[in-house]
Design a protein around this motif. Structure first.
Motif, PDB file in Angstrom:
ATOM      1  N   GLY A  94       0.779  -1.225   0.000  1.00  0.00           N
ATOM      2  CA  GLY A  94       0.000   0.000   0.000  1.00  0.00           C
ATOM      3  C   GLY A  94       0.813   1.278   0.000  1.00  0.00           C
ATOM      4  O   GLY A  94       1.576   1.545  -0.922  1.00  0.00           O
ATOM      5  N   TYR A 110      -4.463   8.897   0.278  1.00  0.00           N
ATOM      6  CA  TYR A 110      -5.203   7.655   0.529  1.00  0.00           C
ATOM      7  C   TYR A 110      -5.096   7.226   1.992  1.00  0.00           C
ATOM      8  O   TYR A 110      -6.060   6.692   2.547  1.00  0.00           O
ATOM      9  CB  TYR A 110      -4.719   6.532  -0.380  1.00  0.00           C
ATOM     10  CG  TYR A 110      -5.093   6.717  -1.835  1.00  0.00           C
ATOM     11  CD1 TYR A 110      -6.331   7.209  -2.216  1.00  0.00           C
ATOM     12  CD2 TYR A 110      -4.197   6.387  -2.842  1.00  0.00           C
ATOM     13  CE1 TYR A 110      -6.669   7.377  -3.538  1.00  0.00           C
ATOM     14  CE2 TYR A 110      -4.531   6.544  -4.176  1.00  0.00           C
ATOM     15  CZ  TYR A 110      -5.763   7.040  -4.516  1.00  0.00           C
ATOM     16  OH  TYR A 110      -6.099   7.201  -5.831  1.00  0.00           O
ATOM     17  N   SER A 111      -3.960   7.468   2.617  1.00  0.00           N
ATOM     18  CA  SER A 111      -3.813   7.106   4.034  1.00  0.00           C
ATOM     19  C   SER A 111      -4.719   7.949   4.915  1.00  0.00           C
ATOM     20  O   SER A 111      -5.387   7.430   5.822  1.00  0.00           O
ATOM     21  CB  SER A 111      -2.356   7.270   4.474  1.00  0.00           C
ATOM     22  OG  SER A 111      -1.537   6.375   3.771  1.00  0.00           O
ATOM     23  N   ALA A 114      -8.246   6.808   4.376  1.00  0.00           N
ATOM     24  CA  ALA A 114      -8.495   5.528   5.050  1.00  0.00           C
ATOM     25  C   ALA A 114      -8.706   5.730   6.549  1.00  0.00           C
ATOM     26  O   ALA A 114      -9.593   5.112   7.146  1.00  0.00           O
ATOM     27  CB  ALA A 114      -7.335   4.571   4.807  1.00  0.00           C
ATOM     28  N   VAL A 117     -12.216   7.480   6.999  1.00  0.00           N
ATOM     29  CA  VAL A 117     -13.320   6.548   6.765  1.00  0.00           C
ATOM     30  C   VAL A 117     -13.343   5.481   7.854  1.00  0.00           C
ATOM     31  O   VAL A 117     -14.412   5.105   8.346  1.00  0.00           O
ATOM     32  CB  VAL A 117     -13.209   5.913   5.360  1.00  0.00           C
ATOM     33  CG1 VAL A 117     -14.204   4.788   5.175  1.00  0.00           C
ATOM     34  CG2 VAL A 117     -13.411   6.974   4.285  1.00  0.00           C
ATOM     35  N   GLY A 118     -12.172   5.009   8.268  1.00  0.00           N
ATOM     36  CA  GLY A 118     -12.102   4.002   9.325  1.00  0.00           C
ATOM     37  C   GLY A 118     -12.653   4.499  10.639  1.00  0.00           C
ATOM     38  O   GLY A 118     -13.394   3.787  11.329  1.00  0.00           O
ATOM     39  N   SER A 130     -15.468  -1.663   9.802  1.00  0.00           N
ATOM     40  CA  SER A 130     -14.122  -1.134   9.557  1.00  0.00           C
ATOM     41  C   SER A 130     -13.091  -2.226   9.333  1.00  0.00           C
ATOM     42  O   SER A 130     -12.001  -1.946   8.851  1.00  0.00           O
ATOM     43  CB  SER A 130     -13.690  -0.232  10.702  1.00  0.00           C
ATOM     44  OG  SER A 130     -13.644  -0.944  11.915  1.00  0.00           O
ATOM     45  N   LEU A 133     -12.268  -2.497   5.686  1.00  0.00           N
ATOM     46  CA  LEU A 133     -11.737  -1.273   5.106  1.00  0.00           C
ATOM     47  C   LEU A 133     -10.299  -1.455   4.606  1.00  0.00           C
ATOM     48  O   LEU A 133      -9.935  -0.949   3.548  1.00  0.00           O
ATOM     49  CB  LEU A 133     -11.794  -0.141   6.134  1.00  0.00           C
ATOM     50  CG  LEU A 133     -11.312   1.219   5.665  1.00  0.00           C
ATOM     51  CD1 LEU A 133     -12.274   1.773   4.632  1.00  0.00           C
ATOM     52  CD2 LEU A 133     -11.195   2.162   6.839  1.00  0.00           C
ATOM     53  N   GLY A 134      -9.497  -2.181   5.334  1.00  0.00           N
ATOM     54  CA  GLY A 134      -8.110  -2.407   4.920  1.00  0.00           C
ATOM     55  C   GLY A 134      -8.012  -3.102   3.581  1.00  0.00           C
ATOM     56  O   GLY A 134      -7.194  -2.732   2.737  1.00  0.00           O
ATOM     57  N   PHE A 137      -9.032  -0.574   0.780  1.00  0.00           N
ATOM     58  CA  PHE A 137      -7.978   0.373   0.416  1.00  0.00           C
ATOM     59  C   PHE A 137      -6.782  -0.341  -0.216  1.00  0.00           C
ATOM     60  O   PHE A 137      -6.087   0.239  -1.052  1.00  0.00           O
ATOM     61  CB  PHE A 137      -7.556   1.228   1.613  1.00  0.00           C
ATOM     62  CG  PHE A 137      -8.386   2.468   1.719  1.00  0.00           C
ATOM     63  CD1 PHE A 137      -8.060   3.596   0.989  1.00  0.00           C
ATOM     64  CD2 PHE A 137      -9.507   2.502   2.527  1.00  0.00           C
ATOM     65  CE1 PHE A 137      -8.831   4.735   1.065  1.00  0.00           C
ATOM     66  CE2 PHE A 137     -10.283   3.636   2.620  1.00  0.00           C
ATOM     67  CZ  PHE A 137      -9.951   4.759   1.876  1.00  0.00           C
ATOM     68  N   TYR A 141      -5.145   0.925  -3.732  1.00  0.00           N
ATOM     69  CA  TYR A 141      -3.717   1.085  -3.998  1.00  0.00           C
ATOM     70  C   TYR A 141      -3.297   0.247  -5.202  1.00  0.00           C
ATOM     71  O   TYR A 141      -2.565   0.716  -6.071  1.00  0.00           O
ATOM     72  CB  TYR A 141      -2.881   0.677  -2.783  1.00  0.00           C
ATOM     73  CG  TYR A 141      -2.824   1.711  -1.688  1.00  0.00           C
ATOM     74  CD1 TYR A 141      -2.159   2.904  -1.876  1.00  0.00           C
ATOM     75  CD2 TYR A 141      -3.414   1.474  -0.451  1.00  0.00           C
ATOM     76  CE1 TYR A 141      -2.092   3.856  -0.870  1.00  0.00           C
ATOM     77  CE2 TYR A 141      -3.355   2.410   0.561  1.00  0.00           C
ATOM     78  CZ  TYR A 141      -2.690   3.601   0.347  1.00  0.00           C
ATOM     79  OH  TYR A 141      -2.625   4.537   1.340  1.00  0.00           O
TER      80      TYR A 141
END
Length: 161
Positions: A94, A110-111, A114, A117-118, A130, A133-134, A137, A141
């Motif tokens: 990522g 993006y981090s 993330a 949103v998390g 959540s 979510l990983g 994302f 990436y």
């Protein structure tokens, strides 16, 4: 005789070369004269880049698909679309992969997205949503890495997303 726009500065195209890529001169126009026919110019600008052969292959596929917007990606074979549409190392690592490639703006953007949103999903669903979510994302990436690196190296553009 047309000026030589193929010179590189520090392994990247200068501004005149970028404009030349967007509107090639008569010597570099696609074969067959039909502008936008999808044929590569007679002068291969990507061959002069200071990247590995696998990246040159991906960059040529991205150009074949219509550039960074990938407007003609439907014309590519399935394996070719996968080659430009998914980057396994970006999926695994990522933001660290993005930073290693010099894509710090999208890595930061993006981090932060993330994390935001998390935190929102964590508050709304008490952690149940959540967890996925990983993976989401990681796919973002992996799907954006090749085109963002193409923009950085070939077009000398750096975007946030």
């Amino acid at each position: 005789m047309a000026p030589d726009f193929n010179t590189l500065q520090g392994g990247r195209f200068d501004e005149r070369s970028i404009q030349h890529l967007r509107r090639p001169c008569a010597a570099c126009a696609p074969a067959g004269g039909g502008g936008g026919s999808g044929a590569r110019p007679a002068v291969d600008h990507i061959a002069r880049l200071d990247v590995s052969d696998s990246w040159k292959r991906r960059f040529r596929l991205i150009e074949k698909a219509g550039g960074a917007e990938l407007r003609q990606s439907g014309d590519l074979k399935s394996a070719e679309r996968r080659g430009i549409g998914f980057n396994f190392l970006a999926f695994l690592f990522g933001p660290f992969y993005f930073l290693a490639k010099g894509l710090w703006r999208p890595a930061v953007a993006y981090s932060l997205l993330a994390v935001a949103v998390g935190m929102t999903l964590d508050m709304l669903s008490k952690g149940k949503l959540s967890h996925g979510l990983g993976y989401g994302f990681a796919f973002v990436y992996s799907m954006r890495a090749n085109v963002l690196y193409y923009r950085k190296v070939v077009l000398a553009e750096m975007s946030w997303f």
